[in-house]
Design a protein around this motif. Structure first.
Motif, PDB file in Angstrom:
ATOM      1  N   UNK A 159       3.932  -0.094  14.189  1.00 36.40           N
ATOM      2  CA  UNK A 159       3.619  -1.248  13.571  1.00 36.40           C
ATOM      3  C   UNK A 159       3.847  -1.816  11.655  1.00 36.40           C
ATOM      4  N   UNK A 160       4.012  -0.544  11.072  1.00 37.66           N
ATOM      5  CA  UNK A 160       3.918  -0.418   9.995  1.00 37.66           C
ATOM      6  C   UNK A 160       4.454  -0.537   9.353  1.00 37.66           C
ATOM      7  N   UNK A 161       5.723  -0.644   8.183  1.00 38.52           N
ATOM      8  CA  UNK A 161       6.451   0.035   7.342  1.00 38.52           C
ATOM      9  C   UNK A 161       5.532   0.645   6.068  1.00 38.52           C
ATOM     10  N   UNK A 162       6.088   1.185   4.686  1.00 44.34           N
ATOM     11  CA  UNK A 162       5.151   2.204   4.019  1.00 44.34           C
ATOM     12  C   UNK A 162       6.418   1.711   2.566  1.00 44.34           C
ATOM     13  N   UNK A 163       5.736   2.321   1.284  1.00 42.23           N
ATOM     14  CA  UNK A 163       6.556   2.154   0.602  1.00 42.23           C
ATOM     15  C   UNK A 163       7.304   3.453   0.187  1.00 42.23           C
ATOM     16  N   UNK A 164       7.026   4.740   1.178  1.00 48.65           N
ATOM     17  CA  UNK A 164       7.571   5.797   0.798  1.00 48.65           C
ATOM     18  C   UNK A 164       7.113   6.997   0.852  1.00 48.65           C
ATOM     19  N   UNK A 165       7.419   7.829   0.866  1.00 46.90           N
ATOM     20  CA  UNK A 165       7.125   9.786  -0.257  1.00 46.90           C
ATOM     21  C   UNK A 165       6.473   9.497  -1.227  1.00 46.90           C
ATOM     22  N   UNK A 199      11.090  -1.269   3.977  1.00 47.33           N
ATOM     23  CA  UNK A 199       9.659  -0.909   2.701  1.00 47.33           C
ATOM     24  C   UNK A 199       9.877  -1.231   0.986  1.00 47.33           C
ATOM     25  N   UNK A 200       8.717  -1.542   0.895  1.00 47.63           N
ATOM     26  CA  UNK A 200       8.230  -2.406   0.028  1.00 47.63           C
ATOM     27  C   UNK A 200       8.771  -1.367  -1.304  1.00 47.63           C
ATOM     28  N   UNK A 201       8.430  -0.539  -1.590  1.00 46.98           N
ATOM     29  CA  UNK A 201       8.888   0.612  -2.717  1.00 46.98           C
ATOM     30  C   UNK A 201       8.492   1.697  -2.475  1.00 46.98           C
ATOM     31  N   UNK A 202       9.631   2.409  -3.336  1.00 47.21           N
ATOM     32  CA  UNK A 202       8.805   4.218  -2.802  1.00 47.21           C
ATOM     33  C   UNK A 202       8.157   5.109  -4.082  1.00 47.21           C
ATOM     34  N   UNK A 203       7.217   5.365  -3.524  1.00 47.85           N
ATOM     35  CA  UNK A 203       5.530   6.000  -4.654  1.00 47.85           C
ATOM     36  C   UNK A 203       6.461   6.713  -5.360  1.00 47.85           C
ATOM     37  N   UNK A 232       2.715  18.710  -6.022  1.00 44.88           N
ATOM     38  CA  UNK A 232       3.816  18.775  -4.664  1.00 44.88           C
ATOM     39  C   UNK A 232       3.926  17.402  -4.259  1.00 44.88           C
ATOM     40  N   UNK A 233       5.309  17.366  -3.344  1.00 42.49           N
ATOM     41  CA  UNK A 233       4.844  16.172  -2.848  1.00 42.49           C
ATOM     42  C   UNK A 233       4.509  16.235  -1.428  1.00 42.49           C
ATOM     43  N   UNK A 234       4.482  14.462  -1.490  1.00 40.88           N
ATOM     44  CA  UNK A 234       3.449  14.237  -0.421  1.00 40.88           C
ATOM     45  C   UNK A 234       4.348  13.655   0.487  1.00 40.88           C
ATOM     46  N   UNK A 235       4.318  13.637   2.311  1.00 41.17           N
ATOM     47  CA  UNK A 235       5.193  12.765   2.769  1.00 41.17           C
ATOM     48  C   UNK A 235       4.578  12.118   3.439  1.00 41.17           C
ATOM     49  N   UNK A 236       4.326  10.440   3.385  1.00 42.19           N
ATOM     50  CA  UNK A 236       3.977   9.598   3.752  1.00 42.19           C
ATOM     51  C   UNK A 236       3.970   9.385   5.524  1.00 42.19           C
ATOM     52  N   UNK A 286      -0.566  -0.607  -7.660  1.00 42.31           N
ATOM     53  CA  UNK A 286       0.023  -0.618  -6.030  1.00 42.31           C
ATOM     54  C   UNK A 286       1.527  -0.857  -6.269  1.00 42.31           C
ATOM     55  N   UNK A 287       1.805   0.075  -4.854  1.00 42.00           N
ATOM     56  CA  UNK A 287       3.132  -0.266  -4.852  1.00 42.00           C
ATOM     57  C   UNK A 287       3.979  -1.026  -3.646  1.00 42.00           C
TER      58      UNK A 287
END
Length: 713
Positions: A593-599, A636-640, A584-588, A712-713
């Motif tokens: 204070x942080x950004x993430x590379x995506x869901x 976001x640096x990237x989208x996993x 299944x898709x996993x929501x990040x 690493x994404x």
């Protein structure tokens, strides 16, 4: 007996000449008396007979002895008469019984009777012949008899004539008519005078008030009912009841003097229908009456006082019509008309348009051809706008007929699906090949051996629309691009399985078949059956979502598991892996204070012959401010979740993740400070029914980080 045999019999003894002849009657003089046979004296007048064997019956029917002066008269010559009157007949043998009377005379006028037998009852054989013969009495004299005349009366019989109505009810007493036996007798509507005799022929049926002759039974050949047992001589005449009389009178008022024509009163009688012959004119009631026509005038008919109607003939009335009085009058036709009719040759000669021109009788008028509807009809042999002329007459002989045919659209294949003829001119035949397992319960839904394969061929035909009636004429079906064949398809090879069809053969569909069939789909099923010497098992494969970069706020890992059913062919060594679920898709999680590379996107694993491996997806967090509170990263640096974000681990065997077990855990290593341990979070795949467990790993710098093959994404 046969007259040619008289005196020539086989018995030469002195006798009357019939001795030896069977069933024979002798009438006359016996010049050879024989007492042994009942004879009397010479020259006796006698009636003698023989039996069926030719023997003379010894008791004569009559035997009159010599009278006074008889001998001299006989020698000189005598005269005689023979009278036969039949009275009855034997139905079995046909022999007739009657009376014979034989008388002789001394003179030719037959005024003086010499001798007579009187009326003697005799039964004769089937036929009787009368002849004269002479016999010599020794050699001294000759006796000769001559028949100078012969008269007779033919037998007659009564013929009974019955007179009946439609229901065989008697209308008049029977008549009896005497007719010669053997004559043909019949009754008809009129006398057949050419073939009639006094007692035979066809005679007119007698009139009966209120009735008209209808039919007669067949003519009869009159038989002798005294001889023919059970025979009858009967004729039945059936009459039709008169139901009315039609009278047609002509009123010539207004016609010019000297106008010629038949203006006499016409009458006819209506009758009921005849059961014997309902097709007879007399059985039709009133026949059509043609009204006398006068050039330049219109004839009007008033039926029983009704308003006069222009008629050239008075219609027929069916049987049973009542009395009818018709009066014909005439009105001058100062103007007459002619009709130009446009006749549809393709619709049974229906008139689709008319024009009328008028003028005086015998005048010539012109007309212009006008197509009733050029969008529907084509004119035959003429052109719209052509001119013509007509000489007008008082009847319909001046009418003109112009023929038309239907306008039809060009025969084309419709290209617009909204065209009403599109579906009737297009046909697609599709073959669908479905690949299925022979043991579907061993496989998850949606994991068929291979995707269905379809192939189609298309056919079209032209359509031409009749503008007049909307009828559509279709052409022949033809294959689009001349392709009438669905190609052969090779069945996919599935390790550990055999298919019931190595290939699905090509299918050729002829145009004729397309026209006759309503089937537009060809279903084909290819079934895969496990090969022999197969071993079945399961393995569990995981996808781990690892988060890093957020220090103590870093979320726990998420581990997803998918169970693969494995089939190992011990013979070939091939192994096939079929997934029973999805990742299944996993929501990040969002961290302040942080950004993430995506869901992490949903991943649907495929069946494969390569052993599937555990995979690791790394989601990175980056601070949005530095130690001084300044922003360091705003995106976001990237989208996993993008393609390629999920990777198989090349060394997960050292990561603490165990394959194919119900537990998958390890003791997390300490972080760089040696005092921070994070418990991973495990999420269950919606489409997978495999149990998911907790995985413990350090999410900071340390040994476990080096042990995992990270992306690493």
């Amino acid at each position: 007996m046969d007259p040619q045999d008289a005196g020539n019999n086989v018995n030469k003894t002195a006798d009357v000449g019939i001795d030896g002849l069977t069933d024979t009657t002798f009438i006359g003089r016996d010049f050879y008396p024989d007492s042994s046979k009942g004879d009397t004296v010479w020259g006796s007048l006698t009636i003698r007979q023989t039996d069926a064997s030719g023997n003379i019956i010894t008791t004569p029917a009559a035997n009159i002895t010599v009278g006074t002066g008889q001998t001299n008269v006989i020698k000189t010559g005598e005269y005689y008469t023979l009278t036969w009157v039949p009275t009855s007949a034997d139905a079995t043998t046909g022999r007739v019984t009657g009376t014979l009377n034989y008388a002789t005379y001394t003179d030719s006028t037959k005024s003086t009777v010499l001798q007579t037998t009187g009326a003697v009852t005799v039964t004769l054989s089937d036929a009787v012949s009368l002849a004269t013969f002479g016999a010599t009495g020794g050699t001294s004299s000759v006796q000769t008899a001559v028949i100078s005349s012969f008269t007779g009366t033919r037998v007659t019989m009564p013929v009974t004539v019955h007179y009946v109505g439609q229901k065989s009810n008697a209308l008049s007493p029977d008549d009896t008519i005497i007719v010669n036996v053997g004559s043909i007798f019949g009754v008809g509507a009129e006398t057949d005078t050419d073939n009639n005799t006094n007692t035979s022929g066809t005679y007119a049926a007698k009139p009966i008030d209120g009735y008209t002759y209808g039919a007669s039974s067949a003519e009869v050949t009159v038989v002798n009912t005294n001889i023919t047992a059970g025979a009858t001589n009967e004729i039945t005449i059936t009459y039709l009841a008169n139901t009315g009389t039609q009278t047609v009178n002509y009123d010539q008022t207004g016609l010019p003097n000297g106008t010629t024509g038949d203006f006499s009163i016409q009458t006819q009688t209506a009758t009921e229908a005849s059961t014997e012959d309902a097709t007879k004119d007399a059985a039709r009631g009133y026949a059509v009456v043609a009204v006398t026509q006068v050039a330049g005038y219109t004839s009007y008919v008033s039926v029983n006082g009704a308003v006069p109607v222009a008629m050239k003939s008075i219609p027929a009335e069916y049987a049973g019509a009542t009395d009818e009085n018709d009066i014909v009058t005439y009105t001058p036709a100062s103007d007459t008309t002619a009709t130009i009719s446009y006749v549809d040759d393709e619709d049974g000669g229906q008139v689709v348009g008319t024009q009328t021109v008028s003028g005086a009788t015998d005048a010539t008028v012109s007309y212009t051809v006008a197509n009733p509807d050029s969008s529907k009809y084509n004119l035959v042999d003429v052109t719209d706008g052509d001119s013509g002329s007509i000489k007008l007459t008082a009847d319909n002989t001046d009418n003109v007929t112009i023929h038309v045919t239907h306008v039809k659209s060009e025969a084309v294949v419709p290209t617009d699906p909204k065209d009403p003829n599109y579906d009737s001119t297009h046909k697609t035949i599709t073959e669908t090949i479905n690949y299925v397992w022979s043991n579907p319960t061993d496989h998850a839904t949606g994991n068929e051996p291979s995707k269905a394969v379809t192939d189609s061929i298309s056919y079209t035909r032209t359509a031409s629309v009749d503008a007049a009636n909307g009828d559509v004429t279709y052409g022949d079906w033809t294959a689009v691009n001349d392709d009438d064949t669905i190609d052969a398809v090779k069945s996919p090879t599935i390790a550990g399985y055999t298919s019931d069809k190595a290939d699905v053969a090509a299918v050729t569909v002829s145009a004729a078949t397309v026209g006759d069939t309503t089937v537009t789909t060809i279903p084909v099923t290819v079934t895969y059956t496990p090969a022999s010497n197969l071993v079945y098992s399961e393995i569990t494969v995981t996808r781990t979502v690892h988060y890093e970069g957020a220090g103590s706020q870093t979320p726990q890992n998420v581990v997803e598991k998918v169970v693969y059913k494995t089939v190992t062919n011990k013979t070939t060594g091939e192994v096939s892996y079929t997934p029973q679920g999805v990742y299944d898709a996993v929501e990040t999680p969002t961290l302040f204070g942080y950004t993430n590379s995506g869901d992490v996107a949903k991943l649907i694993p495929m069946a494969t012959t390569n052993a599937p491996k555990d995979s690791l997806v790394v989601v990175q967090y980056k601070k949005t401010t530095d130690e001084n509170g300044n922003s360091t990263n705003s995106g976001n640096p990237s989208n996993p979740g993008d393609s390629g974000s999920n990777h198989n681990s090349s060394d997960l065997g050292n990561s603490g993740i165990t394959h194919g077990t119900d537990s998958n855990s390890d003791t997390g290593n300490s972080n760089a400070s040696g005092n921070e341990t994070v418990q991973n979070h495990v999420k269950n795949s919606t489409d997978s029914k495999v149990k998911l467990e907790t995985l413990q790993n350090s999410n900071v710098k340390g040994k476990s980080k080096k042990m995992l093959h990270r992306i690493k994404l």
